[in-house]
Write an enzyme that holds these catalytic residues in place. Sequence first.
Site, short mmCIF file in Angstrom:
data_model
loop_
_atom_site.label_atom_id
_atom_site.label_comp_id
_atom_site.label_asym_id
_atom_site.label_seq_id
_atom_site.Cartn_x
_atom_site.Cartn_y
_atom_site.Cartn_z
N HIS A 169 -15.82 50.91 26.71
CA HIS A 169 -15.66 52.15 25.93
C HIS A 169 -16.03 53.37 26.77
CE1 HIS A 169 -14.53 51.10 21.85
NE2 HIS A 169 -15.48 50.18 21.74
N CYS B 290 -13.69 45.37 16.93
CA CYS B 290 -14.22 46.67 17.32
C CYS B 290 -14.25 47.58 16.09
CB CYS B 290 -13.35 47.28 18.41
SG CYS B 290 -13.87 48.91 18.95
N LEU B 291 -15.34 48.31 15.91
CA LEU B 291 -15.44 49.20 14.75
C LEU B 291 -14.37 50.30 14.79
CD1 LEU B 291 -19.32 49.62 14.44
CD2 LEU B 291 -17.82 48.11 13.14
N HIS C 95 -17.84 44.82 26.46
CA HIS C 95 -16.97 45.54 25.51
C HIS C 95 -17.42 47.01 25.41
CE1 HIS C 95 -14.76 45.84 21.50
NE2 HIS C 95 -15.54 46.90 21.46
#
Length: 161
Positions: free
Chosen positions: A135, A89-90, A131
């Site tokens: 968020h 994940c960034l 994913h």
Amino acid sequence: MAILQIRTDGDPILHKKSREVEVFDEKLKRTIDDMYETMYDAEGVGLAAVQVGKLKRLIVIDDYEGTKIVLINPEVLEEAGESEALEGCLSVPERVGKVKRFETIKIKYRDPEGEEKTLEAEGFLARIIQHEMDHLEGILYTDIAEEMYTVNDREEAESEA
Ligand code: ZN
């Protein structure tokens, strides 16, 4: 276009729930352009608006396998199967984790013009969508990962998988 600052783990905004997008205007399109520029700069495959500090149900994706798509106000219609793989994940630099996801997913969403669409995805793309949709609920994959690794451990983890 502009590269936006990516919020990282420890920033409380990442655990907040995002709100529906109601206005489909030029400002929204500029935000989408900025999010793509930010995602490509960081070499990611997906980015949710909350990761750049905007609590909107807005996601940009490019799986580098032919699907570049903007998902606004996405909702799950169907999900099936099971798949386990490593994810990054960034917003969680230098780490990866083993996460269980559905193998296939069907969603409805709005495009940047506000048109309602549906999408069926499987495998890698389905994983990205799940994913990024997490968020929007304020969930990071680190909250649900079965195991976490540093990037240095990654090769070892992959050879185990
Ligand atoms: Zn992420």
